[in-house]
Design a protein around this motif. Structure first.
Motif, PDB file in Angstrom:
ATOM      1  N   ASN A  57      51.195  -7.002  18.381  1.00 23.79           N
ATOM      2  CA  ASN A  57      51.856  -7.539  19.561  1.00 23.79           C
ATOM      3  C   ASN A  57      51.738  -9.052  19.665  1.00 23.79           C
ATOM      4  OD1 ASN A  57      53.291  -6.953  21.888  1.00 23.79           O
ATOM      5  ND2 ASN A  57      51.909  -5.301  22.402  1.00 23.79           N
ATOM      6  N   LEU A  72      54.604 -12.086  19.437  1.00 20.90           N
ATOM      7  CA  LEU A  72      54.801 -13.095  20.482  1.00 20.90           C
ATOM      8  C   LEU A  72      54.678 -14.488  19.902  1.00 20.90           C
ATOM      9  CD1 LEU A  72      52.742 -11.569  23.416  1.00 20.90           C
ATOM     10  CD2 LEU A  72      55.211 -11.741  23.216  1.00 20.90           C
ATOM     11  N   ARG A  94      57.698 -15.375  17.878  1.00 22.23           N
ATOM     12  CA  ARG A  94      58.835 -15.596  18.780  1.00 22.23           C
ATOM     13  C   ARG A  94      58.788 -17.017  19.341  1.00 22.23           C
ATOM     14  NH1 ARG A  94      58.805 -10.837  22.734  1.00 22.23           N
ATOM     15  NH2 ARG A  94      59.199  -9.619  20.859  1.00 22.23           N
ATOM     16  N   GLU A 103      45.769 -21.425  27.265  1.00 21.74           N
ATOM     17  CA  GLU A 103      46.939 -21.050  28.062  1.00 21.74           C
ATOM     18  C   GLU A 103      46.761 -19.655  28.655  1.00 21.74           C
ATOM     19  OE1 GLU A 103      50.558 -20.439  25.951  1.00 21.74           O
ATOM     20  OE2 GLU A 103      51.744 -20.359  27.788  1.00 21.74           O
ATOM     21  N   TYR A 104      46.230 -18.726  27.867  1.00 24.30           N
ATOM     22  CA  TYR A 104      46.024 -17.376  28.379  1.00 24.30           C
ATOM     23  C   TYR A 104      45.032 -17.382  29.532  1.00 24.30           C
ATOM     24  CZ  TYR A 104      48.633 -14.970  24.708  1.00 24.30           C
ATOM     25  OH  TYR A 104      49.624 -14.487  23.912  1.00 24.30           O
ATOM     26  N   ARG A 151      46.974 -19.013  32.619  1.00 27.21           N
ATOM     27  CA  ARG A 151      48.004 -18.123  33.174  1.00 27.21           C
ATOM     28  C   ARG A 151      47.409 -16.833  33.710  1.00 27.21           C
ATOM     29  NH1 ARG A 151      53.684 -18.732  31.221  1.00 27.21           N
ATOM     30  NH2 ARG A 151      53.907 -16.693  32.159  1.00 27.21           N
ATOM     31  N   LYS A 152      46.105 -16.687  33.597  1.00 21.59           N
ATOM     32  CA  LYS A 152      45.382 -15.490  34.059  1.00 21.59           C
ATOM     33  C   LYS A 152      45.740 -14.242  33.264  1.00 21.59           C
ATOM     34  CE  LYS A 152      44.710 -17.381  38.624  1.00 21.59           C
ATOM     35  NZ  LYS A 152      43.332 -17.437  39.009  1.00 21.59           N
ATOM     36  N   VAL A 153      46.193 -14.440  32.036  1.00 19.28           N
ATOM     37  CA  VAL A 153      46.383 -13.301  31.142  1.00 19.28           C
ATOM     38  C   VAL A 153      45.001 -12.725  30.804  1.00 19.28           C
ATOM     39  CG1 VAL A 153      47.152 -12.585  28.858  1.00 19.28           C
ATOM     40  CG2 VAL A 153      48.524 -14.190  30.190  1.00 19.28           C
ATOM     41  N   ARG A 203      43.626 -10.484  33.459  1.00 21.38           N
ATOM     42  CA  ARG A 203      44.127  -9.116  33.371  1.00 21.38           C
ATOM     43  C   ARG A 203      43.320  -8.329  32.335  1.00 21.38           C
ATOM     44  NH1 ARG A 203      48.071  -7.281  30.389  1.00 21.38           N
ATOM     45  NH2 ARG A 203      49.045  -9.291  29.993  1.00 21.38           N
ATOM     46  N   ASP A 247      50.355 -11.691  35.916  1.00 25.10           N
ATOM     47  CA  ASP A 247      50.155 -12.598  34.813  1.00 25.10           C
ATOM     48  C   ASP A 247      50.512 -11.922  33.510  1.00 25.10           C
ATOM     49  OD1 ASP A 247      47.920 -10.764  34.737  1.00 25.10           O
ATOM     50  OD2 ASP A 247      47.109 -12.061  36.275  1.00 25.10           O
ATOM     51  N   TYR A 248      51.224 -12.614  32.645  1.00 23.76           N
ATOM     52  CA  TYR A 248      51.648 -12.014  31.385  1.00 23.76           C
ATOM     53  C   TYR A 248      51.977 -13.142  30.417  1.00 23.76           C
ATOM     54  CZ  TYR A 248      55.926 -13.055  33.908  1.00 23.76           C
ATOM     55  OH  TYR A 248      56.882 -13.696  34.629  1.00 23.76           O
ATOM     56  N   GLN A 249      51.998 -12.831  29.146  1.00 25.59           N
ATOM     57  CA  GLN A 249      52.329 -13.822  28.131  1.00 25.59           C
ATOM     58  C   GLN A 249      53.790 -14.226  28.304  1.00 25.59           C
ATOM     59  OE1 GLN A 249      50.659 -10.999  27.786  1.00 25.59           O
ATOM     60  NE2 GLN A 249      49.328 -10.976  26.000  1.00 25.59           N
ATOM     61  N   PRO A 250      54.080 -15.531  28.104  1.00 23.38           N
ATOM     62  CA  PRO A 250      55.394 -16.059  28.446  1.00 23.38           C
ATOM     63  C   PRO A 250      56.595 -15.289  27.874  1.00 23.38           C
ATOM     64  CG  PRO A 250      54.007 -17.777  27.473  1.00 23.38           C
ATOM     65  CD  PRO A 250      53.178 -16.567  27.609  1.00 23.38           C
ATOM     66  N   GLU A 251      56.543 -14.869  26.615  1.00 22.84           N
ATOM     67  CA  GLU A 251      57.742 -14.291  26.004  1.00 22.84           C
ATOM     68  C   GLU A 251      57.702 -12.772  25.931  1.00 22.84           C
ATOM     69  OE1 GLU A 251      60.267 -16.223  24.996  1.00 22.84           O
ATOM     70  OE2 GLU A 251      59.200 -18.033  25.577  1.00 22.84           O
ATOM     71  N   ILE A 252      56.725 -12.144  26.594  1.00 24.90           N
ATOM     72  CA  ILE A 252      56.494 -10.719  26.348  1.00 24.90           C
ATOM     73  C   ILE A 252      57.570  -9.830  26.993  1.00 24.90           C
ATOM     74  CG2 ILE A 252      55.042 -10.148  28.336  1.00 24.90           C
ATOM     75  CD1 ILE A 252      53.095  -8.878  26.201  1.00 24.90           C
ATOM     76  N   LYS A 253      57.872  -8.711  26.323  1.00 17.54           N
ATOM     77  CA  LYS A 253      58.824  -7.736  26.862  1.00 17.54           C
ATOM     78  C   LYS A 253      58.057  -6.637  27.591  1.00 17.54           C
ATOM     79  CE  LYS A 253      62.259  -8.348  23.248  1.00 17.54           C
ATOM     80  NZ  LYS A 253      62.671  -7.867  21.920  1.00 17.54           N
ATOM     81  N   GLU A 282      56.346  -4.214  25.298  1.00 16.87           N
ATOM     82  CA  GLU A 282      55.176  -4.789  24.625  1.00 16.87           C
ATOM     83  C   GLU A 282      53.985  -4.891  25.577  1.00 16.87           C
ATOM     84  OE1 GLU A 282      57.817  -7.559  21.582  1.00 16.87           O
ATOM     85  OE2 GLU A 282      57.068  -8.381  23.452  1.00 16.87           O
ATOM     86  N   LEU A 283      54.258  -5.282  26.818  1.00 14.91           N
ATOM     87  CA  LEU A 283      53.175  -5.387  27.793  1.00 14.91           C
ATOM     88  C   LEU A 283      52.564  -4.003  28.052  1.00 14.91           C
ATOM     89  CD1 LEU A 283      51.610  -7.313  29.574  1.00 14.91           C
ATOM     90  CD2 LEU A 283      53.363  -7.100  31.316  1.00 14.91           C
TER      91      LEU A 283
END
Lengths: 247, 239
Positions: free
Chosen positions: A10, A14, A17, A80-81, A84-86, A89, B87-93, B96-97
Protein backbone atom coordinates in the motif's frame (compact mmCIF):
# COMPACT_ATOMS: atom_id res chain seq x y z
CA UNK A 1 4.26 -10.74 8.22
CA UNK A 2 0.86 -10.41 6.53
CA UNK A 3 0.55 -6.93 8.02
CA UNK A 4 4.03 -5.99 6.89
CA UNK A 5 3.46 -7.09 3.28
CA UNK A 6 0.05 -5.43 3.00
CA UNK A 7 1.39 -2.16 4.41
CA UNK A 8 4.45 -2.29 2.19
CA UNK A 9 2.34 -2.84 -0.92
CA UNK A 10 0.00 0.00 0.00
CA UNK A 11 2.63 2.51 1.03
CA UNK A 12 4.75 1.74 -2.01
CA UNK A 13 1.77 2.36 -4.27
CA UNK A 14 1.11 5.70 -2.58
CA UNK A 15 4.75 6.65 -2.81
CA UNK A 16 4.98 5.91 -6.52
CA UNK A 17 1.73 7.76 -7.14
CA UNK A 18 3.41 10.79 -5.59
CA UNK A 19 6.17 10.59 -8.29
CA UNK A 20 8.75 12.69 -6.38
CA UNK A 21 10.99 9.76 -5.62
CA UNK A 22 10.62 8.26 -9.09
CA UNK A 23 12.08 11.49 -10.44
CA UNK A 24 14.76 12.20 -7.83
CA UNK A 25 15.84 8.67 -6.99
CA UNK A 26 15.51 6.85 -10.31
CA UNK A 27 15.38 9.26 -13.26
CA UNK A 28 17.87 11.87 -11.98
CA UNK A 29 20.79 9.43 -11.46
CA UNK A 30 20.14 7.99 -14.93
CA UNK A 31 20.24 11.48 -16.46
CA UNK A 32 23.57 12.19 -14.75
CA UNK A 33 24.91 8.85 -16.00
CA UNK A 34 23.81 9.50 -19.58
CA UNK A 35 25.36 12.97 -19.62
CA UNK A 36 28.66 11.61 -18.28
CA UNK A 37 28.38 8.72 -20.74
CA UNK A 38 28.16 11.05 -23.70
CA UNK A 39 30.98 13.21 -22.35
CA UNK A 40 33.44 10.49 -21.41
CA UNK A 41 32.25 7.35 -23.21
CA UNK A 42 34.77 4.61 -22.56
CA UNK A 43 37.70 6.92 -21.83
CA UNK A 44 39.97 5.83 -18.99
CA UNK A 45 39.53 7.65 -15.70
CA UNK A 46 42.99 9.21 -15.71
CA UNK A 47 46.28 8.54 -17.43
CA UNK A 48 47.45 5.02 -16.73
CA UNK A 49 44.33 3.51 -15.13
CA UNK A 50 42.80 0.47 -16.74
CA UNK A 51 39.25 1.35 -15.61
CA UNK A 52 37.10 3.94 -17.36
CA UNK A 53 35.83 7.25 -16.00
CA UNK A 54 32.29 5.88 -15.91
CA UNK A 55 33.35 2.83 -13.97
CA UNK A 56 34.94 5.11 -11.45
CA UNK A 57 31.87 7.32 -11.11
CA UNK A 58 29.05 4.74 -11.16
CA UNK A 59 29.12 4.43 -7.37
CA UNK A 60 28.57 8.16 -7.08
CA UNK A 61 25.43 7.91 -9.20
CA UNK A 62 24.15 5.10 -6.99
CA UNK A 63 24.57 7.51 -4.08
CA UNK A 64 22.29 10.14 -5.68
CA UNK A 65 19.32 7.88 -5.20
CA UNK A 66 20.43 6.80 -1.72
CA UNK A 67 20.69 10.48 -0.69
CA UNK A 68 17.33 11.41 -2.24
CA UNK A 69 15.50 8.58 -0.50
CA UNK A 70 17.36 8.59 2.77
CA UNK A 71 17.82 12.28 3.38
CA UNK A 72 14.73 13.70 1.66
CA UNK A 73 12.03 11.09 1.07
CA UNK A 74 12.19 9.13 4.29
CA UNK A 75 12.40 11.99 6.83
CA UNK A 76 9.69 13.97 5.04
CA UNK A 77 7.20 11.14 4.78
CA UNK A 78 7.56 10.23 8.46
CA UNK A 79 7.24 13.87 9.53
CA UNK A 80 4.29 14.44 7.22
CA UNK A 81 2.44 11.39 8.53
CA UNK A 82 2.92 12.66 12.04
CA UNK A 83 1.74 16.18 11.22
CA UNK A 84 -1.31 14.98 9.28
CA UNK A 85 -2.13 12.70 12.23
CA UNK A 86 -1.89 9.59 10.08
CA UNK A 87 0.38 8.20 12.79
CA UNK A 88 -2.21 9.06 15.41
CA UNK A 89 -4.67 6.83 13.58
CA UNK A 90 -2.06 4.06 13.67
CA UNK A 91 -1.53 4.71 17.38
CA UNK A 92 -5.01 3.39 18.18
CA UNK A 93 -4.38 0.17 16.24
CA UNK A 94 -2.25 -2.83 17.27
CA UNK A 95 0.70 -1.93 15.00
CA UNK A 96 4.15 -1.46 16.53
CA UNK A 97 6.18 1.64 15.64
CA UNK A 98 9.09 -0.57 14.60
CA UNK A 99 7.07 -2.27 11.85
CA UNK A 100 5.74 1.03 10.58
CA UNK A 101 9.24 2.51 10.35
CA UNK A 102 10.58 -0.67 8.78
CA UNK A 103 7.95 -0.49 6.02
CA UNK A 104 8.88 3.11 5.16
CA UNK A 105 12.58 2.26 5.39
CA UNK A 106 12.25 -0.67 3.01
CA UNK A 107 10.45 1.46 0.43
CA UNK A 108 13.53 3.66 0.06
CA UNK A 109 15.83 0.65 0.01
CA UNK A 110 13.76 -0.57 -2.95
CA UNK A 111 14.11 2.77 -4.74
CA UNK A 112 17.88 2.64 -4.26
CA UNK A 113 17.93 -0.95 -5.51
CA UNK A 114 15.89 -0.18 -8.63
CA UNK A 115 18.18 2.77 -9.34
CA UNK A 116 21.27 0.59 -8.88
CA UNK A 117 19.99 -2.05 -11.29
CA UNK A 118 18.96 0.56 -13.87
CA UNK A 119 22.37 2.29 -13.67
CA UNK A 120 24.28 -0.97 -14.06
CA UNK A 121 22.14 -2.09 -16.99
CA UNK A 122 22.32 1.19 -18.92
CA UNK A 123 26.01 1.82 -18.29
CA UNK A 124 26.87 -1.80 -19.02
CA UNK A 125 24.97 -1.92 -22.30
CA UNK A 126 25.89 1.53 -23.57
CA UNK A 127 29.42 2.10 -22.33
CA UNK A 128 30.68 -1.32 -21.37
CA UNK A 129 30.85 -0.54 -17.66
CA UNK A 130 31.45 -3.73 -15.73
CA UNK A 131 32.24 -4.73 -12.21
CA UNK A 132 35.97 -5.26 -11.66
CA UNK A 133 35.75 -6.33 -8.03
CA UNK A 134 33.59 -9.06 -6.51
CA UNK A 135 29.81 -8.89 -6.33
CA UNK A 136 29.86 -9.66 -2.63
CA UNK A 137 32.07 -6.75 -1.65
CA UNK A 138 30.24 -4.32 -3.95
CA UNK A 139 26.81 -5.41 -2.73
CA UNK A 140 28.03 -5.25 0.86
CA UNK A 141 29.40 -1.73 0.49
CA UNK A 142 26.22 -0.60 -1.27
CA UNK A 143 24.05 -2.05 1.48
CA UNK A 144 26.16 -0.44 4.18
CA UNK A 145 25.88 2.96 2.48
CA UNK A 146 22.11 2.53 2.14
CA UNK A 147 21.64 1.46 5.75
CA UNK A 148 23.73 4.25 7.25
CA UNK A 149 22.22 7.00 5.08
CA UNK A 150 18.63 5.85 5.48
CA UNK A 151 18.93 5.46 9.22
CA UNK A 152 20.08 9.08 9.49
CA UNK A 153 16.94 10.07 7.59
CA UNK A 154 14.72 7.87 9.72
CA UNK A 155 16.11 9.46 12.86
CA UNK A 156 15.48 12.96 11.48
CA UNK A 157 11.89 12.04 10.57
CA UNK A 158 11.40 10.36 13.92
CA UNK A 159 12.49 13.22 16.12
CA UNK A 160 11.77 16.36 14.05
CA UNK A 161 9.05 18.52 15.60
CA UNK A 162 7.06 19.04 12.39
CA UNK A 163 7.24 18.80 8.62
CA UNK A 164 8.86 22.21 8.37
CA UNK A 165 11.76 21.47 10.68
CA UNK A 166 12.14 18.03 9.10
CA UNK A 167 12.45 19.59 5.67
CA UNK A 168 14.98 22.17 6.90
CA UNK A 169 17.13 19.45 8.47
CA UNK A 170 16.67 17.31 5.36
CA UNK A 171 17.88 20.15 3.11
CA UNK A 172 20.86 20.86 5.35
CA UNK A 173 21.86 17.20 5.09
CA UNK A 174 20.79 16.47 1.52
CA UNK A 175 22.25 19.27 -0.57
CA UNK A 176 25.79 19.35 0.86
CA UNK A 177 25.94 15.55 0.72
CA UNK A 178 24.56 15.49 -2.81
CA UNK A 179 26.92 18.15 -4.12
CA UNK A 180 30.10 17.67 -2.11
CA UNK A 181 30.15 14.00 -1.21
CA UNK A 182 31.11 13.09 -4.74
CA UNK A 183 27.59 12.02 -5.72
CA UNK A 184 27.30 14.64 -8.45
CA UNK A 185 30.65 16.45 -8.68
CA UNK A 186 33.55 13.99 -8.73
CA UNK A 187 35.36 13.85 -5.40
CA UNK A 188 38.71 13.81 -7.20
CA UNK A 189 38.31 17.25 -8.80
CA UNK A 190 37.76 19.06 -5.51
CA UNK A 191 40.52 20.99 -3.80
CA UNK A 192 42.33 19.03 -1.14
CA UNK A 193 41.03 21.18 1.69
CA UNK A 194 37.42 20.55 0.62
CA UNK A 195 38.14 16.84 0.33
CA UNK A 196 39.30 16.82 3.94
CA UNK A 197 36.12 18.48 5.18
CA UNK A 198 33.69 16.34 3.23
CA UNK A 199 35.31 13.12 4.32
CA UNK A 200 33.19 13.30 7.47
CA UNK A 201 29.96 12.64 5.53
CA UNK A 202 29.04 8.96 5.79
CA UNK A 203 27.91 9.15 2.17
CA UNK A 204 31.40 10.26 1.08
CA UNK A 205 32.89 7.25 2.80
CA UNK A 206 30.18 5.06 1.32
CA UNK A 207 30.92 6.27 -2.19
CA UNK A 208 34.66 5.74 -1.76
CA UNK A 209 34.02 2.27 -0.39
CA UNK A 210 31.61 1.34 -3.20
CA UNK A 211 34.04 2.73 -5.75
CA UNK A 212 36.95 0.66 -4.47
CA UNK A 213 34.76 -2.43 -4.31
CA UNK A 214 33.45 -1.83 -7.83
CA UNK A 215 36.89 -1.27 -9.29
CA UNK A 216 38.38 -4.20 -7.42
CA UNK A 217 40.84 -2.01 -5.52
CA UNK A 218 41.96 -2.81 -2.01
CA UNK A 219 39.37 -2.00 0.67
CA UNK A 220 41.66 -2.72 3.60
CA UNK A 221 42.14 0.90 4.63
CA UNK A 222 38.34 1.23 4.93
CA UNK A 223 38.10 -0.61 8.24
CA UNK A 224 37.49 2.56 10.24
CA UNK A 225 34.86 4.04 7.85
CA UNK A 226 33.06 0.68 7.76
CA UNK A 227 32.91 0.58 11.55
CA UNK A 228 31.75 4.21 11.67
CA UNK A 229 29.00 3.59 9.11
CA UNK A 230 27.82 0.52 11.01
CA UNK A 231 27.76 2.50 14.23
CA UNK A 232 25.83 5.34 12.57
CA UNK A 233 23.27 2.88 11.18
CA UNK A 234 22.76 1.19 14.55
CA UNK A 235 22.71 4.37 16.62
CA UNK A 236 20.37 6.32 14.34
CA UNK A 237 17.85 3.54 13.86
CA UNK A 238 17.96 2.81 17.58
CA UNK A 239 17.23 6.46 18.35
CA UNK A 240 14.48 6.56 15.71
CA UNK A 241 12.65 3.60 17.26
CA UNK A 242 13.28 4.55 20.88
CA UNK A 243 12.23 8.20 20.57
CA UNK A 244 9.46 7.57 18.07
CA UNK A 245 6.55 9.96 18.57
CA UNK A 246 3.05 9.27 17.27
CA UNK A 247 2.05 12.89 17.62
CA UNK B 1 -22.74 -6.58 34.31
CA UNK B 2 -19.15 -6.38 33.16
CA UNK B 3 -17.55 -2.92 33.03
CA UNK B 4 -15.86 -2.40 29.67
CA UNK B 5 -14.62 1.14 30.25
CA UNK B 6 -13.73 2.24 33.73
CA UNK B 7 -12.44 5.71 34.53
CA UNK B 8 -11.67 6.92 38.02
CA UNK B 9 -10.99 10.50 38.92
CA UNK B 10 -9.34 11.38 35.61
CA UNK B 11 -7.62 14.76 35.64
CA UNK B 12 -5.63 16.62 33.02
CA UNK B 13 -4.52 20.21 32.65
CA UNK B 14 -2.87 22.01 29.76
CA UNK B 15 -0.41 24.20 31.60
CA UNK B 16 -2.45 26.02 34.23
CA UNK B 17 -5.68 25.42 32.35
CA UNK B 18 -7.62 22.43 33.69
CA UNK B 19 -9.13 20.45 30.79
CA UNK B 20 -10.76 17.68 32.79
CA UNK B 21 -11.20 17.66 36.50
CA UNK B 22 -11.74 14.41 38.42
CA UNK B 23 -14.03 12.75 35.88
CA UNK B 24 -15.20 9.25 36.76
CA UNK B 25 -17.38 7.03 34.63
CA UNK B 26 -18.10 3.44 33.81
CA UNK B 27 -19.58 1.81 30.72
CA UNK B 28 -21.09 -1.66 30.84
CA UNK B 29 -20.84 -4.24 28.08
CA UNK B 30 -23.41 -3.93 25.34
CA UNK B 31 -24.47 -0.41 26.29
CA UNK B 32 -23.96 2.98 24.68
CA UNK B 33 -22.48 5.86 26.62
CA UNK B 34 -22.70 9.49 25.51
CA UNK B 35 -20.24 12.14 26.62
CA UNK B 36 -21.81 15.56 26.14
CA UNK B 37 -20.80 19.14 26.58
CA UNK B 38 -20.09 22.36 24.72
CA UNK B 39 -17.02 22.79 22.55
CA UNK B 40 -14.04 22.97 24.85
CA UNK B 41 -15.79 21.21 27.73
CA UNK B 42 -13.20 18.42 27.66
CA UNK B 43 -14.89 15.66 25.65
CA UNK B 44 -12.06 14.97 23.23
CA UNK B 45 -9.42 15.24 25.95
CA UNK B 46 -11.37 12.68 27.99
CA UNK B 47 -11.52 10.27 25.05
CA UNK B 48 -7.82 10.74 24.31
CA UNK B 49 -6.87 10.11 27.94
CA UNK B 50 -9.02 6.97 27.97
CA UNK B 51 -7.35 5.73 24.77
CA UNK B 52 -3.89 6.66 26.01
CA UNK B 53 -3.08 9.02 23.15
CA UNK B 54 -2.82 11.72 25.81
CA UNK B 55 -1.28 11.16 29.21
CA UNK B 56 -3.57 12.04 32.11
CA UNK B 57 -2.11 13.96 35.04
CA UNK B 58 -3.82 11.64 37.49
CA UNK B 59 -6.58 9.06 37.75
CA UNK B 60 -7.08 5.49 36.60
CA UNK B 61 -8.29 4.19 33.28
CA UNK B 62 -9.00 0.65 32.22
CA UNK B 63 -10.58 -0.55 28.98
CA UNK B 64 -11.51 -4.26 28.75
CA UNK B 65 -9.51 -4.57 31.99
CA UNK B 66 -6.35 -3.44 30.18
CA UNK B 67 -4.24 -0.31 30.65
CA UNK B 68 -4.36 1.54 27.31
CA UNK B 69 -0.83 2.89 27.64
CA UNK B 70 0.86 -0.30 28.84
CA UNK B 71 -1.13 -2.86 26.87
CA UNK B 72 -1.66 -0.76 23.74
CA UNK B 73 -1.05 -3.49 21.16
CA UNK B 74 -3.24 -6.05 22.89
CA UNK B 75 -6.04 -3.63 23.64
CA UNK B 76 -6.41 -2.17 20.16
CA UNK B 77 -7.02 -5.59 18.63
CA UNK B 78 -10.43 -5.28 20.27
CA UNK B 79 -11.10 -1.54 20.14
CA UNK B 80 -12.22 0.63 17.22
CA UNK B 81 -11.69 4.38 17.19
CA UNK B 82 -12.99 7.24 15.11
CA UNK B 83 -11.27 10.51 15.95
CA UNK B 84 -12.81 13.90 15.43
CA UNK B 85 -9.92 15.02 13.24
CA UNK B 86 -9.86 12.52 10.43
CA UNK B 87 -6.56 11.81 8.87
CA UNK B 88 -5.31 9.86 5.88
CA UNK B 89 -2.43 9.77 3.42
CA UNK B 90 -2.85 12.46 0.76
CA UNK B 91 -3.33 10.26 -2.32
CA UNK B 92 -4.98 7.23 -0.72
CA UNK B 93 -8.13 5.59 -2.13
CA UNK B 94 -11.03 4.30 -0.05
CA UNK B 95 -10.21 0.67 -0.81
CA UNK B 96 -6.55 1.17 0.10
CA UNK B 97 -7.37 2.88 3.39
CA UNK B 98 -9.74 0.03 4.27
CA UNK B 99 -7.21 -2.65 3.29
CA UNK B 100 -4.45 -0.91 5.19
CA UNK B 101 -6.66 -0.80 8.28
CA UNK B 102 -7.89 -4.39 7.94
CA UNK B 103 -4.37 -5.81 7.62
CA UNK B 104 -3.49 -4.59 11.12
CA UNK B 105 -5.95 -6.92 12.86
CA UNK B 106 -6.09 -10.64 13.50
CA UNK B 107 -9.73 -11.16 12.49
CA UNK B 108 -11.13 -8.12 10.71
CA UNK B 109 -14.62 -8.02 9.21
CA UNK B 110 -15.17 -7.73 5.46
CA UNK B 111 -14.73 -4.01 4.81
CA UNK B 112 -16.54 -4.14 1.46
CA UNK B 113 -19.67 -5.30 3.25
CA UNK B 114 -19.33 -2.51 5.81
CA UNK B 115 -18.91 0.09 3.05
CA UNK B 116 -22.09 -1.25 1.41
CA UNK B 117 -23.94 -1.06 4.72
CA UNK B 118 -22.90 2.54 5.23
CA UNK B 119 -23.83 3.51 1.67
CA UNK B 120 -20.34 4.11 0.31
CA UNK B 121 -20.00 0.76 -1.47
CA UNK B 122 -19.77 2.47 -4.85
CA UNK B 123 -16.98 4.79 -3.67
CA UNK B 124 -14.29 2.26 -2.87
CA UNK B 125 -12.27 3.14 -5.98
CA UNK B 126 -12.32 6.88 -5.31
CA UNK B 127 -9.59 8.90 -3.59
CA UNK B 128 -10.59 9.66 0.00
CA UNK B 129 -10.05 13.37 -0.57
CA UNK B 130 -12.72 13.40 -3.30
CA UNK B 131 -15.47 12.17 -0.96
CA UNK B 132 -18.06 14.57 0.44
CA UNK B 133 -17.85 15.40 4.17
CA UNK B 134 -20.70 13.02 4.92
CA UNK B 135 -19.18 10.17 2.93
CA UNK B 136 -15.82 10.66 4.59
CA UNK B 137 -17.45 10.66 8.02
CA UNK B 138 -19.15 7.35 7.18
CA UNK B 139 -15.85 5.95 5.92
CA UNK B 140 -14.22 6.73 9.24
CA UNK B 141 -17.03 4.97 11.09
CA UNK B 142 -16.40 1.98 8.79
CA UNK B 143 -12.69 2.09 9.70
CA UNK B 144 -13.58 2.05 13.40
CA UNK B 145 -15.71 -1.07 12.87
CA UNK B 146 -13.23 -3.01 10.70
CA UNK B 147 -11.40 -4.59 13.70
CA UNK B 148 -14.67 -6.31 14.75
CA UNK B 149 -14.29 -4.41 18.01
CA UNK B 150 -15.77 -5.21 21.40
CA UNK B 151 -15.90 -1.50 22.14
CA UNK B 152 -15.93 1.42 19.74
CA UNK B 153 -15.09 5.08 20.44
CA UNK B 154 -16.79 7.59 18.15
CA UNK B 155 -15.89 11.25 18.57
CA UNK B 156 -18.54 13.51 17.00
CA UNK B 157 -20.33 10.59 15.44
CA UNK B 158 -22.55 12.03 12.72
CA UNK B 159 -21.19 15.54 12.14
CA UNK B 160 -21.66 16.40 8.47
CA UNK B 161 -24.24 13.72 7.73
CA UNK B 162 -27.67 14.45 6.30
CA UNK B 163 -30.81 13.38 8.18
CA UNK B 164 -31.29 10.13 6.29
CA UNK B 165 -27.67 9.05 6.61
CA UNK B 166 -27.79 9.75 10.35
CA UNK B 167 -30.83 7.51 10.77
CA UNK B 168 -29.00 4.83 8.80
CA UNK B 169 -25.95 5.05 11.04
CA UNK B 170 -28.07 4.89 14.19
CA UNK B 171 -29.84 1.79 12.94
CA UNK B 172 -26.58 -0.04 12.25
CA UNK B 173 -25.11 0.98 15.60
CA UNK B 174 -28.23 -0.18 17.44
CA UNK B 175 -28.02 -3.57 15.75
CA UNK B 176 -24.34 -3.86 16.64
CA UNK B 177 -25.14 -2.86 20.22
CA UNK B 178 -27.81 -5.57 20.41
CA UNK B 179 -25.08 -7.94 19.24
CA UNK B 180 -22.97 -6.99 22.28
CA UNK B 181 -20.90 -4.05 21.03
CA UNK B 182 -20.14 -1.37 23.59
CA UNK B 183 -20.31 2.19 22.26
CA UNK B 184 -18.66 5.30 23.65
CA UNK B 185 -19.59 8.44 21.77
CA UNK B 186 -19.59 12.19 21.87
CA UNK B 187 -22.19 14.19 20.00
CA UNK B 188 -23.72 17.62 19.67
CA UNK B 189 -27.04 16.20 18.48
CA UNK B 190 -29.41 15.48 21.33
CA UNK B 191 -31.84 13.49 19.18
CA UNK B 192 -28.96 11.15 18.41
CA UNK B 193 -28.00 10.83 22.06
CA UNK B 194 -31.59 10.15 23.01
CA UNK B 195 -31.93 7.51 20.29
CA UNK B 196 -28.71 5.66 21.07
CA UNK B 197 -27.39 6.22 24.58
CA UNK B 198 -28.23 4.23 27.68
CA UNK B 199 -26.27 6.56 29.92
CA UNK B 200 -24.84 10.03 29.53
CA UNK B 201 -22.39 12.31 31.23
CA UNK B 202 -22.48 16.05 30.71
CA UNK B 203 -19.21 17.92 31.04
CA UNK B 204 -18.94 21.59 31.81
CA UNK B 205 -15.47 23.11 31.87
CA UNK B 206 -13.97 19.70 32.51
CA UNK B 207 -16.29 18.73 35.38
CA UNK B 208 -19.07 16.18 35.25
CA UNK B 209 -22.24 18.15 36.03
CA UNK B 210 -24.67 15.34 35.25
CA UNK B 211 -24.35 11.57 35.13
CA UNK B 212 -27.29 9.24 34.49
CA UNK B 213 -29.90 8.23 31.93
CA UNK B 214 -31.70 10.49 29.48
CA UNK B 215 -34.91 10.08 31.49
CA UNK B 216 -33.14 11.09 34.68
CA UNK B 217 -31.74 14.17 32.93
CA UNK B 218 -35.24 15.24 31.92
CA UNK B 219 -36.51 14.60 35.40
CA UNK B 220 -33.72 16.48 37.13
CA UNK B 221 -34.02 19.51 34.89
CA UNK B 222 -37.81 19.49 34.81
CA UNK B 223 -37.80 19.72 30.99
CA UNK B 224 -39.92 17.58 28.66
CA UNK B 225 -37.51 17.93 25.79
CA UNK B 226 -34.08 16.36 26.14
CA UNK B 227 -32.29 19.19 24.32
CA UNK B 228 -33.80 21.69 26.76
CA UNK B 229 -32.72 19.44 29.60
CA UNK B 230 -29.21 19.25 28.24
CA UNK B 231 -28.93 23.02 27.87
CA UNK B 232 -30.19 23.58 31.37
CA UNK B 233 -27.95 20.98 32.98
CA UNK B 234 -24.83 22.00 31.06
CA UNK B 235 -25.38 25.63 31.99
CA UNK B 236 -25.58 26.66 28.35
CA UNK B 237 -29.22 27.72 28.43
CA UNK B 238 -30.02 31.41 28.04
CA UNK B 239 -32.52 32.33 30.69
Amino acid sequence: MKTFCALLKNELKLNIRNMNMVIFAIILPLVVLVILGFLYGTNPAAGGTDYTFLEQSISAQCAISICAGGLMGLPLVVAEYRERKVLKRFQVTPISPGILLAVEFLIYVLYALVSLIALLLVSGLAWDVHLRGTWVSFAGSWLLTVLSTLSIGMMVGGIAKNTKSASVIACVLYFPMLIFSGATLPFEVMPEIVQKVIRVFPVTQGIQLMKSAFLGLSVEHFTLPILVMLAVALACSGIAVKYFKWE
Amino acid sequence: MEEVVKVESLTKAYGALPAIDHVSLSVKRGTAFGLLGANGAGKSTTIECILGTKRADSGNVSVLTLDPRKDRRRLFQKVGVQFQECDYQPEIKVSELCEETACLYKSPVDWRELCEQFGIGDKTGSPVKSLSDGERQRLFIVLALIPKPQVVFLDELTTGLDARARRGVWKILKELKDGGLTIFLTSHFMDEVEALCDEICILQKGRAVFYGTVAQAKEKSGCENFEDAYLKLSGEGIE
